[in-house]
Design an enzyme around this catalytic site. Structure first.
Site, PDB file in Angstrom:
ATOM      1  CG  ASP A   1      -1.898  -1.180   1.423  1.00 57.78           C
ATOM      2  OD1 ASP A   1      -2.159  -1.387   0.024  1.00 57.78           O
ATOM      3  OD2 ASP A   1      -2.357  -1.471   2.343  1.00 57.78           O
ATOM      4  CB  CYS A   2       2.951   3.096   1.709  1.00 61.07           C
ATOM      5  SG  CYS A   2       3.496   2.279   2.985  1.00 61.07           S
TER       6      CYS A   2
ATOM      7  CB  CYS B   1       4.309  -2.200   1.382  1.00 64.66           C
ATOM      8  SG  CYS B   1       3.208  -1.576   2.748  1.00 64.66           S
TER       9      CYS B   1
ATOM     10  CB  CYS C   1       4.900   6.717  12.142  1.00 66.20           C
ATOM     11  SG  CYS C   1       4.693   5.513  13.176  1.00 66.20           S
TER      12      CYS C   1
ATOM     13  CB  CYS D   1       2.948   6.341   7.074  1.00 66.31           C
ATOM     14  SG  CYS D   1       3.275   5.083   7.931  1.00 66.31           S
TER      15      CYS D   1
ATOM     16  CG  ASP E   1      12.253  14.175 -38.118  1.00 70.48           C
ATOM     17  OD1 ASP E   1      13.241  14.882 -38.641  1.00 70.48           O
ATOM     18  OD2 ASP E   1      11.617  13.216 -38.211  1.00 70.48           O
TER      19      ASP E   1
ATOM     20  CB  THR F   1       9.409  14.288 -42.642  1.00 71.16           C
ATOM     21  OG1 THR F   1      10.183  15.330 -43.441  1.00 71.16           O
ATOM     22  CG2 THR F   1       8.519  13.582 -43.454  1.00 71.16           C
TER      23      THR F   1
ATOM     24  CG  ASP G   1      11.199   8.613 -37.387  1.00 73.33           C
ATOM     25  OD1 ASP G   1      12.364   8.384 -36.500  1.00 73.33           O
ATOM     26  OD2 ASP G   1      11.230   8.343 -38.431  1.00 73.33           O
TER      27      ASP G   1
ATOM     28  CG  ASP H   1       2.094   8.283  11.190  1.00 72.17           C
ATOM     29  OD1 ASP H   1       3.004   8.856  10.062  1.00 72.17           O
ATOM     30  OD2 ASP H   1       1.615   7.265  10.937  1.00 72.17           O
TER      31      ASP H   1
END
Length: 739
Positions: free
Chosen positions: A16-17, A20, A393, A395, A437, A439, A634, A720
């Site tokens: 989740d963050c 982790c 913390c 987080c 570029d 063309t 391209d 937090d």
């Protein structure tokens, strides 16, 4: 000679963050044979690079022990030709559809706190939600028990605390054993255990509930970010109608193979990249390219998976398998990009490694020094020290950057702005010059009629005679004349004895009239060209246009001028860059007269008649002037200049875009999108700045109020959790960015 690294990809559930991801990264890097690890929270994936054989079972168990679901996706050798891989392995850890190895968290014997929803499962049905609800219910029950039986209050709150703290403490222990001793879970465990020791059990239980609620909210936000890019994959229909034995058979779209002929009914989404072999229809390409106006397409023209067939029945020959269609490549590019960290993100990661131990040290000093030195109350200052652990913390801080970058990458991809990683996204804000570029980049890449000058006839008659001679020709100038005749609904009579004259033009008989269409000198051999007509030809040539002269029965009947015209938004795109303070320059191999004419109409400086190495040299010269240069081309004949630039941008459409050669790609070929990439980059970096300010600012405020005795454990964890929610919500605002 060093053997190429092999990359093995895993799908991971429950991240989740960034915290982790950091724990998983650290744990897997400790395994033998692992050369590098890239983890994407938003992509729910991990790529492990290794030189020799990798013990997959050890990787699976190492991650599962941390409390995350993991499924092996596939392995590939690092290189452009083998980058294609199955992007759609978004299955729950219990569902290994690909037959690969898997380990669920239960199999590893770990608590399933970091569970993630199965496909289609709502977040409130996850085990995390159940744990949060159970812990909250236990705390409410403890309040009731304490009110009825005051002597049992402490034990009731201790039991409620253990409901939530035991899984958190187990994760902290597993993370420590895997190389991350200073995790958020460890700070939480120490703070809660310390609170129990000083008889603040009620507050400790409430703090654990708030921590679990914060994690649940992080999970919801991460799922939303994940869904923003997965929504692209969902554009492709699940089934397709394949022609077989004179009829049609419905098959899963993922089983389509190159060469299959599929039938697409009006209103249906096209299930694969392909080429129309029968029928014509307006194709709504907005889901893929962002183009608001449907395009009319017919036989031999390409169509892309996920686009919508508006009004005609089409038969389409499949040109790309499901795992390599346009949508799949975009999703794959974004997933890989999310694993590549931006410089700011890497700095925050490094900072957090020292920040968390520093928080522990500050908390310990606050708890110990005042009682030892000034005779303060031990219980009071230990309480303040524990509150500081919760305030500290990281987080909100560690999620501040990756959340914004992931949202920015996903938002760009949904609008056809593809960037290979956070470093590229961040780099766009520093661009001070863009080299284009000509063309196919600033221009459409094919000639179009710009002027028809008629003599003795009307323009429609001149166009009809020219189109009659060009029927059946595939020459670009002939195609331009036929397209204009079709658009103008000019009648195209048959031509007899039509033949091409090498280097001069084409001649034939149309309605009994001898007609010639060709260059000025060749036309001069067949008819007298007046001075006024010569001046007109010279004027058109001076504008960089190719002029064909139409002669009918020995008399000049008209002039048709053609040029590869700028894209409709080219001038606006150049102006938008200048408005952002960015210098624009055109690098082209075209002749000076044509290139200067185009450049003048766009308001851009031009360097002309260049070879590929000349373009590379000029990019280097601009860099030596102190400019940060993006090169747009391209991706093939501009490869040297693209490689030399600070950021190489491939411009094209659909599967033709050179995704492998450039740092970024503009899927639908709009010049304005270069400026939009710069604006998106600046919006993302501004968002990151706001996030870091919120994260550190709230911590600074509550640090002061805690030491002053104004706030305690509850406000600390609320600070937090609140900062994490604010930072995540602010990053998710980027999903609504319109540019």
């Amino acid at each position: 000679m060093t053997s190429p690294l092999t990359q093995t990809r895993f799908k991971i559930g429950g991240m989740d963050c960034a915290s982790c991801a950091a724990k998983i990264d650290t744990a897997v890097r400790r395994l033998d044979g692992v050369a590098d690890v890239s983890v994407s929270v938003t992509g729910a994936s991990m790529t492990v690079s290794h030189g020799g054989p990798l013990n997959d079972d050890k990787v699976l168990r190492q991650v599962a022990r941390l409390g995350y679901g993991i499924v092996k996706a596939e392995a590939r050798t690092d290189g452009p030709e083998t980058r294609a891989h199955d992007h759609a392995a978004h299955d729950h850890e219990r569902h290994d559809h690909g037959g690969g190895q898997q380990i669920t968290k239960e199999a590893a014997g770990s608590s399933h706190l970091h569970s993630h929803p199965a496909p289609g499962q709502a977040w409130w049905r996850t085990r995390r939600a159940a744990l949060t609800l159970a812990c909250a219910a236990a705390v409410l029950a403890a309040y009731g028990i304490g009110h009825l039986f005051p002597s049992a209050e402490r034990w009731a709150f201790l039991a409620a605390l253990l409901v939530g703290l035991v899984p958190i403490a187990r994760r902290a222990l597993m993370a420590a054993l895997a190389g991350t001793p200073f995790s958020i879970e460890m700070l939480m465990t120490i703070a809660a255990a310390g609170a129990v020791m000083i008889n603040a059990t009620e507050e400790a239980a409430a703090v654990v509930v708030l921590f679990l609620i914060g994690e649940l909210l992080e999970g919801v936000a991460a799922g939303r970010a994940r869904a923003s890019i997965q929504g692209l994959a969902d554009l492709v229909p699940k089934t397709a109608l394949v022609e077989r034995g004179g009829g049609t058979v419905e098959v899963p779209a993922e089983q389509l193979a190159v060469g299959h002929v599929i039938v697409v009914r009006p209103g249906d989404r096209i299930p694969a990249d392909g080429e129309i072999v029968e029928g014509s229809s307006d194709i709504d390409e907005a889901p893929v390219t962002g183009e608001s106006t449907p395009k009319r397409k017919g036989v031999a023209e390409p169509v892309f998976a996920g686009t919508i067939n508006s009004d005609g029945v089409l038969k389409v020959r499949v040109t790309a398998a499901a795992s390599d269609n346009t949508i799949a490549r975009v999703v794959r590019l974004v997933e890989e990009a999310q694993e590549a960290k931006a410089p700011t993100e890497r700095f925050i990661d490094r900072f957090s490694r020292y920040y968390t131990p520093g928080v522990l040290a500050v908390g310990a000093l606050v708890a110990v020094l005042p009682p030892l030195i000034a005779g303060g109350d031990w219980s009071e200052w230990i309480y303040k020290g524990l509150a500081i652990l919760l305030i500290g913390c990281p987080c909100a801080l560690v999620i501040s950057t990756p959340a914004a970058i992931a949202a920015g990458l996903a938002t760009g991809a949904r609008r056809g702005l593809l960037m290979k990683g956070g470093a590229v996204l961040e780099g766009f804000r520093r661009i001070t010059a863009v080299a284009f570029d000509k063309t196919g980049t600033l221009t459409a890449g094919k000639p179009a009629i710009t002027d028809i000058v008629a003599y003795g006839r009307d323009e429609r008659s001149v166009l009809a005679l020219a189109a009659a001679l060009e029927q059946g020709s595939s020459h670009p100038l002939a195609v331009a004349i036929l397209d204009r005749a079709s658009a103008a609904k000019a009648p195209v009579p048959p031509a007899l004895a039509a033949r091409a004259i090498s280097g001069k033009g084409v001649e034939g008989s149309v309605g009994g009239v001898a007609v010639f269409l060709g260059s000025g000198p060749a036309a001069g051999e067949r008819a007298d060209i007046t001075e006024a007509q010569r001046l007109a030809i010279d004027s058109l040539n001076g504008q960089g246009k190719t002029v064909s002269v139409l002669v009918a029965d020995g008399v000049v009947a008209g002039l048709i001028a053609m040029r590869d015209e700028p894209r409709p938004d080219a001038a606006a795109g150049i102006a938008a860059l200048k408005a952002e303070g960015i210098r624009a320059v055109m690098l082209t191999g075209d002749n000076r007269r044509t290139a200067q004419a185009i450049a003048a109409s766009l308001g851009i400086e031009a360097r002309t008649e260049l070879l590929p190495q000349d373009k590379q040299r000029i990019v280097g010269e601009l860099q030596r002037e102190g400019l940060k240069v993006a090169k747009v081309g391209d991706g093939i004949n501009d490869a040297p200049a693209l490689a030399a630039a600070d950021i190489g941008i491939a411009m094209g459409g659909g599967t033709d875009v050179a995704l492998e050669t450039a740092d970024a790609a503009i899927l639908h070929g709009r010049v304005l999108d270069v400026a939009r990439m710069v604006r998106l980059s600046r919006a993302v970096m501004a968002n990151i700045g706001q996030n870091i300010t919120v994260a550190l600012g709230l911590k600074a405020v509550f640090l002061v109020t805690t030491i002053s005795g104004i706030t305690g454990l509850w406000p600390a964890i609320l600070a937090d959790t609140g900062a994490t929610v604010l930072v995540t919500a602010n990053a998710m605002r980027l999903l609504r960015w319109r540019g």
